[in-house]
Design a protein around this motif. Structure first.
Motif, PDB file in Angstrom:
ATOM      1  N   ALA A   1     -45.126 -35.431   3.579  1.00  0.00           N
ATOM      2  CA  ALA A   1     -43.851 -35.615   2.706  1.00  0.00           C
ATOM      3  C   ALA A   1     -43.853 -34.789   1.366  1.00  0.00           C
ATOM      4  CB  ALA A   1     -43.678 -37.048   2.226  1.00  0.00           C
ATOM      5  N   LEU A   2     -42.500 -34.136   1.150  1.00  0.00           N
ATOM      6  CA  LEU A   2     -42.205 -33.383  -0.137  1.00  0.00           C
ATOM      7  C   LEU A   2     -41.181 -34.141  -0.803  1.00  0.00           C
ATOM      8  CD1 LEU A   2     -42.485 -30.650  -1.387  1.00  0.00           C
ATOM      9  CD2 LEU A   2     -40.713 -29.728  -0.038  1.00  0.00           C
ATOM     10  N   LEU A   3     -41.570 -34.332  -1.920  1.00  0.00           N
ATOM     11  CA  LEU A   3     -40.509 -35.359  -2.716  1.00  0.00           C
ATOM     12  C   LEU A   3     -40.407 -34.715  -4.051  1.00  0.00           C
ATOM     13  CD1 LEU A   3     -43.246 -37.325  -1.562  1.00  0.00           C
ATOM     14  CD2 LEU A   3     -41.554 -39.063  -2.181  1.00  0.00           C
TER      15      LEU A   3
ATOM     16  N   PHE B   1     -43.394 -30.089   6.577  1.00  0.00           N
ATOM     17  CA  PHE B   1     -43.447 -31.368   6.224  1.00  0.00           C
ATOM     18  C   PHE B   1     -42.262 -31.926   7.336  1.00  0.00           C
ATOM     19  CE2 PHE B   1     -44.212 -28.918   2.392  1.00  0.00           C
ATOM     20  CZ  PHE B   1     -45.144 -29.841   1.715  1.00  0.00           C
ATOM     21  N   GLY B   2     -42.704 -33.201   7.225  1.00  0.00           N
ATOM     22  CA  GLY B   2     -41.686 -34.041   8.202  1.00  0.00           C
ATOM     23  C   GLY B   2     -40.741 -35.212   7.651  1.00  0.00           C
ATOM     24  N   ARG B   3     -41.159 -35.185   6.293  1.00  0.00           N
ATOM     25  CA  ARG B   3     -40.481 -36.299   5.464  1.00  0.00           C
ATOM     26  C   ARG B   3     -39.930 -35.733   4.049  1.00  0.00           C
ATOM     27  NH1 ARG B   3     -40.716 -37.905   9.899  1.00  0.00           N
ATOM     28  NH2 ARG B   3     -42.337 -39.281  10.757  1.00  0.00           N
ATOM     29  N   TYR B   4     -38.725 -35.871   3.524  1.00  0.00           N
ATOM     30  CA  TYR B   4     -38.353 -35.190   2.607  1.00  0.00           C
ATOM     31  C   TYR B   4     -37.743 -36.400   1.735  1.00  0.00           C
ATOM     32  CZ  TYR B   4     -39.265 -30.672   5.019  1.00  0.00           C
ATOM     33  OH  TYR B   4     -39.792 -29.693   5.654  1.00  0.00           O
ATOM     34  N   ALA B   5     -37.784 -36.194   0.356  1.00  0.00           N
ATOM     35  CA  ALA B   5     -37.195 -37.180  -0.677  1.00  0.00           C
ATOM     36  C   ALA B   5     -36.576 -36.445  -1.730  1.00  0.00           C
ATOM     37  CB  ALA B   5     -38.155 -38.140  -1.235  1.00  0.00           C
TER      38      ALA B   5
ATOM     39  N   TRP C   1     -41.285 -45.502   0.169  1.00  0.00           N
ATOM     40  CA  TRP C   1     -40.573 -44.937   1.334  1.00  0.00           C
ATOM     41  C   TRP C   1     -41.503 -44.220   2.251  1.00  0.00           C
ATOM     42  CZ3 TRP C   1     -39.074 -39.806   2.532  1.00  0.00           C
ATOM     43  CH2 TRP C   1     -38.655 -39.847   3.697  1.00  0.00           C
ATOM     44  N   ALA C   2     -41.994 -43.080   1.488  1.00  0.00           N
ATOM     45  CA  ALA C   2     -42.863 -42.116   2.114  1.00  0.00           C
ATOM     46  C   ALA C   2     -44.003 -42.903   2.546  1.00  0.00           C
ATOM     47  CB  ALA C   2     -43.072 -41.055   1.204  1.00  0.00           C
ATOM     48  N   GLY C   3     -44.683 -43.592   1.963  1.00  0.00           N
ATOM     49  CA  GLY C   3     -45.881 -44.160   2.246  1.00  0.00           C
ATOM     50  C   GLY C   3     -45.775 -45.077   3.594  1.00  0.00           C
ATOM     51  N   GLY C   4     -44.715 -45.707   3.750  1.00  0.00           N
ATOM     52  CA  GLY C   4     -44.569 -46.591   4.933  1.00  0.00           C
ATOM     53  C   GLY C   4     -44.500 -45.622   6.145  1.00  0.00           C
ATOM     54  N   ARG C   5     -43.906 -44.458   5.990  1.00  0.00           N
ATOM     55  CA  ARG C   5     -43.749 -43.516   7.074  1.00  0.00           C
ATOM     56  C   ARG C   5     -44.922 -42.744   7.571  1.00  0.00           C
ATOM     57  NH1 ARG C   5     -39.510 -45.473   5.519  1.00  0.00           N
ATOM     58  NH2 ARG C   5     -37.431 -45.691   6.808  1.00  0.00           N
ATOM     59  N   LEU C   6     -45.501 -42.218   6.174  1.00  0.00           N
ATOM     60  CA  LEU C   6     -46.781 -41.350   6.520  1.00  0.00           C
ATOM     61  C   LEU C   6     -48.000 -41.966   7.055  1.00  0.00           C
ATOM     62  CD1 LEU C   6     -46.728 -39.358   3.242  1.00  0.00           C
ATOM     63  CD2 LEU C   6     -45.602 -38.804   5.660  1.00  0.00           C
ATOM     64  N   THR C   7     -48.103 -43.497   7.018  1.00  0.00           N
ATOM     65  CA  THR C   7     -49.311 -44.162   7.470  1.00  0.00           C
ATOM     66  C   THR C   7     -48.950 -45.015   8.519  1.00  0.00           C
ATOM     67  OG1 THR C   7     -48.784 -45.878   5.795  1.00  0.00           O
ATOM     68  CG2 THR C   7     -50.321 -44.249   5.056  1.00  0.00           C
ATOM     69  N   GLN C   8     -47.859 -44.988   9.164  1.00  0.00           N
ATOM     70  CA  GLN C   8     -47.523 -45.688  10.367  1.00  0.00           C
ATOM     71  C   GLN C   8     -48.254 -45.086  11.607  1.00  0.00           C
ATOM     72  OE1 GLN C   8     -43.441 -46.119  10.861  1.00  0.00           O
ATOM     73  NE2 GLN C   8     -43.211 -43.728  10.968  1.00  0.00           N
ATOM     74  N   SER C   9     -48.598 -45.988  12.417  1.00  0.00           N
ATOM     75  CA  SER C   9     -49.393 -45.270  13.782  1.00  0.00           C
ATOM     76  C   SER C   9     -48.223 -44.620  14.452  1.00  0.00           C
ATOM     77  CB  SER C   9     -49.913 -46.350  14.748  1.00  0.00           C
ATOM     78  OG  SER C   9     -48.798 -47.287  14.968  1.00  0.00           O
TER      79      SER C   9
END
Length: 233
Positions: free
Chosen positions: A111-113, A132-136, A222-230
């Motif tokens: 993620a890039l925030l 990156f796949g997640r941006y904030a 928000w990022a943590g929930g998405r980065l660590t999901q299976s």
């Protein structure tokens, strides 16, 4: 998570990486933070997060976070050198984190925030890299000249997710251009959602400098929930 800070210089840039303690199975997700003073704040940010790397590089916002030159709001000048900063992150920093700290190379777990101009940079970078796949974008400077047009033309990979936040009083402060930030942020949400991407929008109380650490914690949650999901998405 509990962990330790690692301070080092990379290509002449001062860097900080918070690394979780313990034996971690598999590669670690990564959150890159684009803001100011993150080195001292990362241990506190990490307390409620799942295991991941938090990475920060000292930067000059008017230079490193601005995508193209633009007149300054007051006396400063926006020199538009974000491309160089992004190249440092993708070509030097991320490979170093993989080798040194066991960071993942999976874009869906990176993620890039960013805050303020850093938030502008994060959204701009989404159209420039596949790293990156997640941006904030937290209180992002989305009033920046020409940025709405850039978002409309931006092409993105499937599965990319976004988080935007803004204070409900930000549209009332500063020069006239700054006061368009509420309208421009809503426009950004509409553009990204219209392209079919998952967008989370969160409103906070106060102006641009109100509760900044709390806004970071929300975005990192928000990022943590998405980065660590299976799985990938």
């Amino acid at each position: 998570m509990e962990g330790r800070m690692n301070l080092f210089s990379l290509q002449g840039r001062e860097c900080a990486c918070f690394v979780p303690n313990g034996d971690i199975k598999g590669k670690l997700p990564v959150s890159v933070l684009c803001g100011w003073g993150m080195k001292d704040k990362m241990p506190g940010f990490a307390e409620e997060l799942p295991p991941m790397l938090l990475f920060f590089v000292e930067s000059e916002g008017n230079r490193d976070f601005t995508p193209w030159p633009s007149p300054g709001l007051r006396e400063e000048e926006f020199t538009g050198e974000a491309a160089g900063y992004l190249s440092f992150l993708t070509e030097a920093a991320l490979p170093f984190l993989e080798e040194k700290f066991g960071a993942t190379a999976d874009r869906d777990k990176r993620a890039l925030l960013g805050y303020s101009l850093g938030g502008l940079f994060a959204l701009w970078a989404a159209g420039q890299t596949e790293a990156f796949g997640r941006y904030a974008s937290l209180s992002g400077s989305l009033w920046y000249e020409g940025f709405a047009g850039y978002l409309r033309e931006m092409r993105l990979s499937n599965g990319t997710e976004f988080y935007l936040s803004l204070g409900d009083r930000e549209k009332f402060g500063g020069p006239p251009l700054l006061r368009t930030v509420g309208e421009r942020t809503r426009e950004a949400v509409s553009i990204l959602s219209g392209k079919g991407f998952a967008v989370t929008m969160e409103w906070n109380r106060g102006g641009h400098g109100k509760g900044v650490d709390a806004r970071w914690k929300k975005a990192l949650h928000w990022a943590g929930g998405r980065l660590t999901q299976s799985g990938s998405h």
